[in-house]
Scaffold this motif. Structure first.
Motif, PDB file in Angstrom:
ATOM      1  N   ALA A 285      48.667   0.226 107.958  1.00 30.38           N
ATOM      2  CA  ALA A 285      48.386   1.465 107.225  1.00 30.38           C
ATOM      3  C   ALA A 285      49.632   1.901 106.481  1.00 30.38           C
ATOM      4  O   ALA A 285      50.735   1.831 106.998  1.00 30.38           O
ATOM      5  N   SER A 286      49.442   2.379 105.242  1.00 30.67           N
ATOM      6  CA  SER A 286      50.574   2.763 104.411  1.00 30.67           C
ATOM      7  C   SER A 286      50.786   4.267 104.370  1.00 30.67           C
ATOM      8  O   SER A 286      51.691   4.729 103.694  1.00 30.67           O
ATOM      9  N   GLY A 287      49.968   5.063 105.044  1.00 29.02           N
ATOM     10  CA  GLY A 287      50.119   6.507 104.985  1.00 29.02           C
ATOM     11  C   GLY A 287      50.828   7.047 106.195  1.00 29.02           C
ATOM     12  O   GLY A 287      51.118   6.349 107.160  1.00 29.02           O
ATOM     13  N   SER A 288      51.150   8.344 106.151  1.00 28.51           N
ATOM     14  CA  SER A 288      51.767   8.995 107.280  1.00 28.51           C
ATOM     15  C   SER A 288      50.741   9.191 108.378  1.00 28.51           C
ATOM     16  O   SER A 288      49.544   9.026 108.183  1.00 28.51           O
ATOM     17  N   LYS A 289      51.231   9.588 109.549  1.00 33.95           N
ATOM     18  CA  LYS A 289      50.352   9.752 110.690  1.00 33.95           C
ATOM     19  C   LYS A 289      49.359  10.864 110.396  1.00 33.95           C
ATOM     20  O   LYS A 289      49.725  11.969 110.000  1.00 33.95           O
ATOM     21  N   GLY A 290      48.082  10.596 110.614  1.00 35.42           N
ATOM     22  CA  GLY A 290      47.036  11.578 110.386  1.00 35.42           C
ATOM     23  C   GLY A 290      46.474  11.580 108.986  1.00 35.42           C
ATOM     24  O   GLY A 290      45.483  12.254 108.727  1.00 35.42           O
ATOM     25  N   GLU A 291      47.059  10.847 108.041  1.00 34.56           N
ATOM     26  CA  GLU A 291      46.562  10.809 106.671  1.00 34.56           C
ATOM     27  C   GLU A 291      45.689   9.565 106.497  1.00 34.56           C
ATOM     28  O   GLU A 291      46.149   8.444 106.675  1.00 34.56           O
ATOM     29  N   LEU A 292      44.435   9.796 106.146  1.00 32.38           N
ATOM     30  CA  LEU A 292      43.483   8.702 105.989  1.00 32.38           C
ATOM     31  C   LEU A 292      43.401   8.203 104.549  1.00 32.38           C
ATOM     32  O   LEU A 292      43.045   7.052 104.317  1.00 32.38           O
ATOM     33  N   ALA A 293      43.654   9.089 103.597  1.00 31.80           N
ATOM     34  CA  ALA A 293      43.564   8.717 102.181  1.00 31.80           C
ATOM     35  C   ALA A 293      44.312   9.768 101.376  1.00 31.80           C
ATOM     36  O   ALA A 293      44.769  10.788 101.912  1.00 31.80           O
ATOM     37  N   HIS A 294      44.432   9.512 100.067  1.00 35.67           N
ATOM     38  CA  HIS A 294      45.075  10.455  99.155  1.00 35.67           C
ATOM     39  C   HIS A 294      44.241  10.557  97.883  1.00 35.67           C
ATOM     40  O   HIS A 294      43.590   9.594  97.472  1.00 35.67           O
ATOM     41  N   LEU A 295      44.290  11.724  97.277  1.00 41.66           N
ATOM     42  CA  LEU A 295      43.830  11.924  95.914  1.00 41.66           C
ATOM     43  C   LEU A 295      45.066  12.164  95.063  1.00 41.66           C
ATOM     44  O   LEU A 295      45.778  13.157  95.253  1.00 41.66           O
ATOM     45  N   VAL A 296      45.345  11.257  94.125  1.00 43.64           N
ATOM     46  CA  VAL A 296      46.489  11.386  93.232  1.00 43.64           C
ATOM     47  C   VAL A 296      45.988  12.072  91.968  1.00 43.64           C
ATOM     48  O   VAL A 296      45.244  11.492  91.179  1.00 43.64           O
ATOM     49  N   ILE A 297      46.377  13.331  91.779  1.00 45.82           N
ATOM     50  CA  ILE A 297      45.857  14.156  90.686  1.00 45.82           C
ATOM     51  C   ILE A 297      46.535  13.736  89.384  1.00 45.82           C
ATOM     52  O   ILE A 297      47.767  13.637  89.307  1.00 45.82           O
ATOM     53  N   ARG A 298      45.741  13.513  88.339  1.00 45.95           N
ATOM     54  CA  ARG A 298      46.245  13.032  87.059  1.00 45.95           C
ATOM     55  C   ARG A 298      46.099  14.039  85.932  1.00 45.95           C
ATOM     56  O   ARG A 298      46.544  13.767  84.812  1.00 45.95           O
ATOM     57  N   SER A 299      45.489  15.203  86.165  1.00 35.86           N
ATOM     58  CA  SER A 299      45.356  16.204  85.113  1.00 35.86           C
ATOM     59  C   SER A 299      45.201  17.565  85.768  1.00 35.86           C
ATOM     60  O   SER A 299      44.933  17.676  86.969  1.00 35.86           O
ATOM     61  N   VAL A 301      46.518  21.665  86.684  1.00 37.37           N
ATOM     62  CA  VAL A 301      47.733  22.325  87.165  1.00 37.37           C
ATOM     63  C   VAL A 301      48.391  21.563  88.305  1.00 37.37           C
ATOM     64  O   VAL A 301      49.580  21.736  88.566  1.00 37.37           O
ATOM     65  N   LEU A 302      47.630  20.711  89.006  1.00 33.46           N
ATOM     66  CA  LEU A 302      48.189  19.931  90.110  1.00 33.46           C
ATOM     67  C   LEU A 302      48.575  18.521  89.688  1.00 33.46           C
ATOM     68  O   LEU A 302      48.742  17.647  90.539  1.00 33.46           O
ATOM     69  N   LYS A 303      48.719  18.267  88.406  1.00 28.41           N
ATOM     70  CA  LYS A 303      49.000  16.927  87.914  1.00 28.41           C
ATOM     71  C   LYS A 303      50.249  16.352  88.567  1.00 28.41           C
ATOM     72  O   LYS A 303      51.289  16.996  88.640  1.00 28.41           O
ATOM     73  N   GLY A 304      50.125  15.122  89.080  1.00 25.26           N
ATOM     74  CA  GLY A 304      51.235  14.444  89.718  1.00 25.26           C
ATOM     75  C   GLY A 304      51.308  14.639  91.221  1.00 25.26           C
ATOM     76  O   GLY A 304      52.068  13.935  91.890  1.00 25.26           O
ATOM     77  N   GLN A 305      50.512  15.564  91.785  1.00 28.98           N
ATOM     78  CA  GLN A 305      50.546  15.803  93.221  1.00 28.98           C
ATOM     79  C   GLN A 305      49.602  14.850  93.951  1.00 28.98           C
ATOM     80  O   GLN A 305      48.622  14.354  93.391  1.00 28.98           O
ATOM     81  N   ARG A 306      49.909  14.611  95.229  1.00 27.88           N
ATOM     82  CA  ARG A 306      49.098  13.755  96.092  1.00 27.88           C
ATOM     83  C   ARG A 306      48.503  14.630  97.195  1.00 27.88           C
ATOM     84  O   ARG A 306      49.244  15.179  98.017  1.00 27.88           O
ATOM     85  N   LEU A 307      47.191  14.780  97.187  1.00 27.93           N
ATOM     86  CA  LEU A 307      46.505  15.581  98.188  1.00 27.93           C
ATOM     87  C   LEU A 307      46.071  14.661  99.326  1.00 27.93           C
ATOM     88  O   LEU A 307      45.368  13.671  99.108  1.00 27.93           O
ATOM     89  N   ALA A 308      46.495  14.988 100.545  1.00 33.28           N
ATOM     90  CA  ALA A 308      46.217  14.144 101.706  1.00 33.28           C
ATOM     91  C   ALA A 308      44.840  14.447 102.270  1.00 33.28           C
ATOM     92  O   ALA A 308      44.437  15.607 102.414  1.00 33.28           O
ATOM     93  N   VAL A 309      44.086  13.397 102.599  1.00 35.65           N
ATOM     94  CA  VAL A 309      42.789  13.502 103.271  1.00 35.65           C
ATOM     95  C   VAL A 309      43.029  13.166 104.738  1.00 35.65           C
ATOM     96  O   VAL A 309      43.437  12.054 105.074  1.00 35.65           O
ATOM     97  N   ARG A 310      42.768  14.139 105.624  1.00 39.11           N
ATOM     98  CA  ARG A 310      43.077  13.971 107.038  1.00 39.11           C
ATOM     99  C   ARG A 310      41.835  13.897 107.918  1.00 39.11           C
ATOM    100  O   ARG A 310      41.945  13.745 109.127  1.00 39.11           O
ATOM    101  N   THR A 311      40.650  14.034 107.336  1.00 35.37           N
ATOM    102  CA  THR A 311      39.406  13.964 108.100  1.00 35.37           C
ATOM    103  C   THR A 311      38.469  12.976 107.427  1.00 35.37           C
ATOM    104  O   THR A 311      38.608  12.678 106.233  1.00 35.37           O
ATOM    105  N   TYR A 321      38.672  27.638 100.941  1.00 38.15           N
ATOM    106  CA  TYR A 321      38.262  27.139 102.251  1.00 38.15           C
ATOM    107  C   TYR A 321      37.922  25.644 102.230  1.00 38.15           C
ATOM    108  O   TYR A 321      37.559  25.082 103.253  1.00 38.15           O
ATOM    109  N   ASN A 322      38.039  24.982 101.081  1.00 34.94           N
ATOM    110  CA  ASN A 322      37.803  23.541 101.022  1.00 34.94           C
ATOM    111  C   ASN A 322      38.976  22.788 101.635  1.00 34.94           C
ATOM    112  O   ASN A 322      40.104  23.287 101.713  1.00 34.94           O
ATOM    113  N   ASP A 323      38.702  21.547 102.066  1.00 31.03           N
ATOM    114  CA  ASP A 323      39.779  20.698 102.582  1.00 31.03           C
ATOM    115  C   ASP A 323      40.743  20.294 101.469  1.00 31.03           C
ATOM    116  O   ASP A 323      41.954  20.214 101.689  1.00 31.03           O
TER     117      ASP A 323
END
Length: 411
Positions: A285-299, A301-311, A321-323
């Motif tokens: 696994a290439s992610g940190s502990k507890g991180e199952l996936a990432h969304l890499v934002i490309r456009s 206000v969050l452009k360039g950020q990586r949102l971690a999916v933990r569930t 209230y969204n994940d």
């Protein structure tokens, strides 16, 4: 009519001489201590031609990143003029008209014109991306993305009616660089029309309208070389694999063991074999502990950020209230759901207003996702990057067959 776009507003350039500087009477007033009262002069003619030159010998002006000298230079549609940290975009309305539809082209003829066959493409990684124009030799670096089009806001401006306002875009992904086509007349790579998006390879030739560009990026590392012949023979010897002997050749004698093993005990005295355990295949696994996936934002206000999916079930939307929260007006309160089912990630639209798209296709049912899939939630684009590749693959148990009775052999 020509104009300058600065700080979100457009200023028309009148015919004659216009001043850019800090003077309140200038056509374009720029604040700042480094802006001279008369910093730049624009000379505009009735036919729409505009020339820029320094109004003061100490004025510092950059045109597309190149410092302007003592001689004036004409401005072209899409040129970026930088003065003391202020960027002014030159817009020529004559060059940003409607898109002209062209007839179907011959991909084979285009590939021959590009001078490079489609086969033998060298894979790359998602770093070091750049394109070089085969028309004028100008080079463009791919950072977050590189947009081609006729509109002056594009990074690569192509003033041709065959090119759409926003024609195509090159973006880096974990698997390499992809080109996304959003044009009327199509984007071609090595003579083949791009269907939605395509993973680029080093030295690919892109054609947009009548302009050709050569793509470059860092080369992907080669896979490890196979073991040498001696190592293969040693491995075959250790695992009891007999190598094939060519006809007419003599097989080499078996290796002499250093010490003969002790004789095996009778079957009755042998210890019971331990219970067999299933074979488990795991990937790192290439992610940190507890991180199952990432969304890499490309456009957005969050452009360039990586949102971690933990569930294994994550809600995506604009509400807090969204994940995964995407603060964009084009995103619904609860827009979509990202779920892992039996080791497969799927995206499900939650009845959003502007829709959920996966690799250019609107999601109407459960859509399975592959690594690097391009997602779009309203106007927010993101790449899906799974990191939970450590699902065990069980070997299963052996099915016991009934006793098989064979007929006696004939005498």
């Amino acid at each position: 009519m020509s104009s300058l776009e600065v700080a979100g507003r457009r200023v028309a350039i009148p015919v004659g001489e216009s001043v850019i500087g800090s003077d309140p009477g200038a056509v374009v007033v720029l604040p700042g201590d480094r802006v001279l009262p008369r910093h730049a002069l624009l000379q505009s003619t009735a036919d729409g031609q505009v020339v820029v030159h320094r109004a003061d010998a100490n004025a510092d002006i950059l045109i597309n990143g190149v410092r302007l000298g003592a001689q004036p230079t004409p401005l072209l549609h899409g040129d970026k003029v930088e003065i003391a940290g202020h960027e002014l975009l030159f817009v020529d309305e004559r060059r940003s008209g409607s898109t002209q539809y062209i007839q179907a082209v011959n991909p084979a003829a285009m590939a021959a014109a590009a001078g490079r066959p489609a086969a033998g493409r060298a894979p790359t990684v998602g770093t070091g991306g750049r394109v070089v124009s085969l028309m004028d030799g100008r080079e463009y670096v791919v950072e977050q993305s590189l947009v081609f089009g006729r509109d002056a806001s594009c990074e690569v401006v192509i003033t041709s009616k065959d090119v759409s306002r926003r024609h195509a875009e090159i973006m880096p992904t974990p698997q390499g660089y992809i080109v996304v086509d959003s044009s009327t007349n199509g984007t071609f790579v090595n003579g083949q029309r791009v269907q939605g998006q395509l993973l680029l390879s080093r030295a690919d030739v892109l054609r947009l309208g009548d302009h050709d560009f050569r793509f470059y990026a860092d080369v992907a590392p080669e896979p490890p070389a196979p073991p040498a012949a001696a190592e293969r023979r040693l491995a075959n010897t250790l695992f009891g694999i007999k190598a094939a002997v060519p006809p007419g050749a003599t097989a080499p004698p078996p290796p002499v063991p250093r010490s003969a093993p002790p004789p095996a005990p009778p079957a009755a005295e042998r210890p019971a074999a331990p219970e067999a355990t299933p074979v488990v295949a795991r990937a790192r696994a290439s992610g940190s502990k507890g991180e199952l996936a990432h969304l890499v934002i490309r456009s957005g206000v969050l452009k360039g950020q990586r949102l971690a999916v933990r569930t294994t079930l994550a809600n995506i939307g604009r509400a807090d209230y969204n994940d995964l929260v995407l603060p964009d007006d084009s995103v619904s309160t609860v827009h979509a759901k990202l779920q892992r089912r039996e080791g497969i990630w799927v995206i499900v639209d939650a009845g959003s207003t502007n829709g959920t798209f996966a690799d250019g296709e609107r999601v109407t049912d459960d859509a399975p996702l592959s690594p690097g899939a391009l997602l779009r939630f309203g106007e927010v684009r993101a790449f899906f990057e799974p990191v939970d590749l450590d699902e065990p693959v069980q070997g299963g148990s052996t099915k016991v067959l009934q006793a098989i009775r064979l007929p006696p052999e004939p005498k």
